[in-house]
Scaffold this motif. Structure first.
Motif, PDB file in Angstrom:
ATOM      1  N   TYR A  96      -4.320  -1.449  35.572  1.00 31.65           N
ATOM      2  CA  TYR A  96      -4.127  -2.714  35.470  1.00 31.65           C
ATOM      3  C   TYR A  96      -2.526  -2.903  35.814  1.00 31.65           C
ATOM      4  O   TYR A  96      -1.924  -2.472  35.873  1.00 31.65           O
ATOM      5  CB  TYR A  96      -4.174  -3.172  34.153  1.00 31.65           C
ATOM      6  CG  TYR A  96      -5.685  -2.893  33.522  1.00 31.65           C
ATOM      7  CD1 TYR A  96      -6.636  -3.980  33.666  1.00 31.65           C
ATOM      8  CD2 TYR A  96      -6.101  -1.695  32.687  1.00 31.65           C
ATOM      9  CE1 TYR A  96      -8.052  -3.710  33.355  1.00 31.65           C
ATOM     10  CE2 TYR A  96      -7.150  -1.337  32.063  1.00 31.65           C
ATOM     11  CZ  TYR A  96      -8.236  -2.773  32.783  1.00 31.65           C
ATOM     12  OH  TYR A  96      -9.333  -1.982  32.245  1.00 31.65           O
ATOM     13  N   ASN A  97      -2.762  -4.192  36.639  1.00 36.59           N
ATOM     14  CA  ASN A  97      -1.022  -4.726  37.109  1.00 36.59           C
ATOM     15  C   ASN A  97      -0.559  -5.771  35.907  1.00 36.59           C
ATOM     16  O   ASN A  97      -0.704  -6.885  36.102  1.00 36.59           O
ATOM     17  CB  ASN A  97      -1.566  -5.448  38.787  1.00 36.59           C
ATOM     18  CG  ASN A  97      -2.053  -4.775  40.031  1.00 36.59           C
ATOM     19  OD1 ASN A  97      -1.258  -3.196  39.938  1.00 36.59           O
ATOM     20  ND2 ASN A  97      -3.085  -5.831  40.057  1.00 36.59           N
ATOM     21  N   ILE A  98      -0.224  -4.397  35.114  1.00 34.33           N
ATOM     22  CA  ILE A  98       0.424  -5.657  33.990  1.00 34.33           C
ATOM     23  C   ILE A  98       2.009  -5.771  34.435  1.00 34.33           C
ATOM     24  O   ILE A  98       3.432  -4.677  34.527  1.00 34.33           O
ATOM     25  CB  ILE A  98       0.775  -4.439  32.663  1.00 34.33           C
ATOM     26  CG1 ILE A  98      -0.861  -4.329  32.442  1.00 34.33           C
ATOM     27  CG2 ILE A  98       1.523  -5.177  31.523  1.00 34.33           C
ATOM     28  CD1 ILE A  98      -0.826  -2.868  31.027  1.00 34.33           C
ATOM     29  N   SER A  99       2.368  -7.343  34.152  1.00 34.95           N
ATOM     30  CA  SER A  99       3.944  -7.713  34.457  1.00 34.95           C
ATOM     31  C   SER A  99       4.348  -7.342  32.926  1.00 34.95           C
ATOM     32  O   SER A  99       4.138  -7.367  32.327  1.00 34.95           O
ATOM     33  CB  SER A  99       4.027  -9.214  34.523  1.00 34.95           C
ATOM     34  OG  SER A  99       3.002 -10.098  33.848  1.00 34.95           O
ATOM     35  N   HIS A 100       5.642  -7.838  33.626  1.00 37.50           N
ATOM     36  CA  HIS A 100       7.711  -7.742  32.018  1.00 37.50           C
ATOM     37  C   HIS A 100       6.528  -8.987  31.978  1.00 37.50           C
ATOM     38  O   HIS A 100       6.419  -9.182  29.740  1.00 37.50           O
ATOM     39  CB  HIS A 100       8.128  -7.820  32.678  1.00 37.50           C
ATOM     40  CG  HIS A 100       8.892  -6.520  33.416  1.00 37.50           C
ATOM     41  ND1 HIS A 100       8.577  -5.307  32.588  1.00 37.50           N
ATOM     42  CD2 HIS A 100       8.720  -5.830  34.876  1.00 37.50           C
ATOM     43  CE1 HIS A 100       8.640  -4.520  33.666  1.00 37.50           C
ATOM     44  NE2 HIS A 100       8.751  -4.556  34.537  1.00 37.50           N
ATOM     45  N   LEU A 101       6.248 -10.448  32.032  1.00 33.83           N
ATOM     46  CA  LEU A 101       5.848 -10.966  31.223  1.00 33.83           C
ATOM     47  C   LEU A 101       5.124 -11.019  30.227  1.00 33.83           C
ATOM     48  O   LEU A 101       4.118 -11.445  29.213  1.00 33.83           O
ATOM     49  CB  LEU A 101       5.487 -12.731  31.859  1.00 33.83           C
ATOM     50  CG  LEU A 101       5.088 -13.388  31.358  1.00 33.83           C
ATOM     51  CD1 LEU A 101       5.971 -13.996  30.690  1.00 33.83           C
ATOM     52  CD2 LEU A 101       4.720 -15.020  32.829  1.00 33.83           C
ATOM     53  N   PHE A 102       4.076 -10.922  30.848  1.00 32.18           N
ATOM     54  CA  PHE A 102       2.392 -10.036  30.058  1.00 32.18           C
ATOM     55  C   PHE A 102       2.814  -9.466  28.820  1.00 32.18           C
ATOM     56  O   PHE A 102       2.342  -9.474  27.373  1.00 32.18           O
ATOM     57  CB  PHE A 102       1.412  -9.023  30.705  1.00 32.18           C
ATOM     58  CG  PHE A 102      -0.035  -8.955  30.054  1.00 32.18           C
ATOM     59  CD1 PHE A 102      -0.726  -9.485  29.827  1.00 32.18           C
ATOM     60  CD2 PHE A 102      -0.163  -7.866  29.730  1.00 32.18           C
ATOM     61  CE1 PHE A 102      -1.795  -9.438  29.500  1.00 32.18           C
ATOM     62  CE2 PHE A 102      -0.722  -7.370  28.306  1.00 32.18           C
ATOM     63  CZ  PHE A 102      -2.256  -8.292  28.292  1.00 32.18           C
ATOM     64  N   GLU A 103       3.760  -8.423  29.622  1.00 30.91           N
ATOM     65  CA  GLU A 103       4.789  -7.682  27.982  1.00 30.91           C
ATOM     66  C   GLU A 103       4.853  -8.889  26.793  1.00 30.91           C
ATOM     67  O   GLU A 103       4.690  -8.045  25.208  1.00 30.91           O
ATOM     68  CB  GLU A 103       5.418  -6.316  28.004  1.00 30.91           C
ATOM     69  CG  GLU A 103       5.657  -5.498  26.805  1.00 30.91           C
ATOM     70  CD  GLU A 103       6.498  -4.596  27.749  1.00 30.91           C
ATOM     71  OE1 GLU A 103       7.705  -3.892  27.175  1.00 30.91           O
ATOM     72  OE2 GLU A 103       7.230  -4.740  28.782  1.00 30.91           O
ATOM     73  N   LYS A 104       5.728  -9.477  27.168  1.00 29.88           N
ATOM     74  CA  LYS A 104       6.136 -10.607  26.507  1.00 29.88           C
ATOM     75  C   LYS A 104       5.493 -11.457  25.588  1.00 29.88           C
ATOM     76  O   LYS A 104       5.692 -11.352  24.458  1.00 29.88           O
ATOM     77  CB  LYS A 104       7.551 -10.999  26.787  1.00 29.88           C
ATOM     78  CG  LYS A 104       8.236 -10.293  27.278  1.00 29.88           C
ATOM     79  CD  LYS A 104       9.640 -11.592  28.241  1.00 29.88           C
ATOM     80  CE  LYS A 104      11.035 -10.113  27.832  1.00 29.88           C
ATOM     81  NZ  LYS A 104      10.515  -9.262  29.347  1.00 29.88           N
TER      82      LYS A 104
END
Length: 466
Positions: free
Chosen positions: A125-133
């Protein structure tokens, strides 16, 4: 609060049942509709990540609550029956402080370890830093939402508990009702919706109602009277006491929730994202169909505490079996229809791509049929003092099921996982029903003829008092 307890058990059950059923029916409809929208606006890989993330949120939220929400139903219920209102207020504040502290701790731990787990287990999966937050914020608001809802239920404010209840990927009834028109508008306006935008809408909708819940809880705790110290039998005297007593409820619900969410996480580790998306959408529908038991628990749980505290076993059994029958009959009709028409239902709701989940739907529906007809056996064990027995049952079944899933998932995929989870539901419920009868002395399964007899009895009593 005193006026509430002066009402008859039957009147409280009817009033609470109307609230709980209305809210859960609305929540179920909104969740199905929103799931259908999500499968159309997001590609299968993002659908898979969305439901995988919610499964992880559900388990992390449980770690943060540490069984204190369920312990609260038992202890606050006893305190209200004994009219120890100031002790109940102190207990409620202590539980909220503990859960708030644990939520902060687990949020920090999740933030620090997120990159490690996302790279090691979810590299497809392409997990972004925004998704992490957003994931961290989602965890916090979900935990608080569920905790507040259980506080309302502990005080037998079933209306508030039902309206503000969480537990779904879209934030339950109230948040889903607010999020629905926003997501629907984006869909019809053909706006490109990312997973991050979807999470932002869900978090914002949930947060709006959290503010309202805070105000309601503060008002609810404005008891008048002597400021009694919290007693050992009702509240537990220290934070350590609450944690030591909450751990049993935590293990029980961790095991139960593992049978609901661990399957998706295991598939996410070992199988392609497209297969996970099909399984997640299908299981979401089957589990929502069986929401009637959750409705019944929300209404009956405080009454179980009260009747058990007063040692009214015969009346307790009548309440449990009648409630189980009310839940089982409509749910069974829907599940049987789903077994024979699952291909058409999945295709209509989620699109042709998701028709591949037909066999998964059939397998899980059989397990859910046994689940709903077994009634509230697990919950009855927990809140009548036999939580250790219940812990042993659900822990054993969950551990065996998870080991079997890990063993068979690589070669046999989603079908094997569905069969194992469905079998686990059946075994666990049969064991719980028999042990509830042995230890508590009551039967919990639904019974049509038994319930018809009780209904006639209830109507004759009402005619006699009118």
């Amino acid at each position: 609060m005193k006026q509430y307890f002066e009402k008859s058990i039957s009147k409280r059950l009817v009033e609470g049942g109307v609230w709980a059923f209305s809210a859960k029916a609305g929540s179920g409809f909104l969740t199905i509709a929103l799931t259908a929208l999500v499968t159309r606006i997001l590609p299968p890989k993002d659908v898979s990540l969305f439901f995988l993330s919610f499964s992880a949120i559900a388990i992390l939220s449980l770690l943060a609550r540490f069984g204190l929400d369920q312990l609260g139903i038992k202890l606050i219920g006893k305190g209200l029956v004994a009219n120890e209102l100031q002790a109940v207020k102190l207990l409620t504040i202590r539980i909220l402080i503990l859960v708030g502290s644990l939520t902060v701790i687990w949020s920090v731990v999740t933030f620090l370890t997120f990159d490690y787990f996302s790279v090691r287990f979810f590299s497809q999966y392409n997990i972004s830093h925004l998704f992490e937050k957003l994931f961290i914020v989602w965890l916090i608001v979900t935990t608080i939402q569920i905790m507040f809802s259980e506080i309302f239920r502990s005080f037998q404010r079933i209306g508030y508990a039902s309206i503000f209840a969480g537990g779904t990927a879209f934030g339950g009834f109230s948040a889903g009702l607010l999020a629905m028109p926003i997501i629907l508008s984006l869909y019809f306006l053909q706006v490109e919706v990312s997973l991050e935008l979807l999470l932002s809408v869900i978090i914002a909708a949930t947060s709006v109602f959290l503010i309202i819940e805070v105000v309601l809880i503060i008002r609810m705790l404005q008891f008048k009277g002597k400021n009694n110290e919290c007693s050992n039998t009702v509240c537990g005297t220290t934070y350590k006491d609450l944690l030591s007593r909450g751990i049993y409820f935590f293990v029980i619900h961790l095991s139960l929730i593992s049978l609901v969410h661990a399957d998706i996480l295991i598939l996410g580790f070992y199988r392609p994202a497209e297969e996970v998306a099909i399984y997640a959408a299908t299981t979401r529908l089957v589990k929502l169909v069986s929401m009637s038991l959750i409705v019944i628990y929300e209404v009956v749980a405080p009454v179980i505490v009260e009747l058990n505290f007063e040692n009214k076993k015969e009346q307790l059994q009548r309440v449990l079996r009648l409630a189980a029958t009310i839940a089982a009959i409509p749910t069974s009709l829907v599940l049987i229809f789903f077994i024979f028409k699952s291909s058409e239902v999945l295709g209509y709701l989620f699109g042709e791509y998701y028709k591949e989940g037909v066999n998964i739907a059939i397998i899980l529906s059989v397990g859910q049929l046994v689940n709903v007809w077994s009634g509230l056996s697990n919950d009855t064990l927990s809140i009548t003092g036999f939580h250790k027995i219940n812990m042993y049952i659900v822990s054993f079944v969950a551990i065996v099921a998870i080991i079997c899933c890990l063993f068979f998932v690589k070669e046999h995929g989603a079908y094997a996982v569905a069969l194992i989870i469905s079998t686990a539901w059946i075994v666990q419920n049969i064991m719980a029903v028999m042990l509830t009868r042995y230890f508590v002395g009551v039967w919990t399964p639904a019974g049509i003829f038994f319930s018809l007899k009780e209904l006639r009895r209830y109507l004759s009593i009402n005619r006699g008092t009118s």
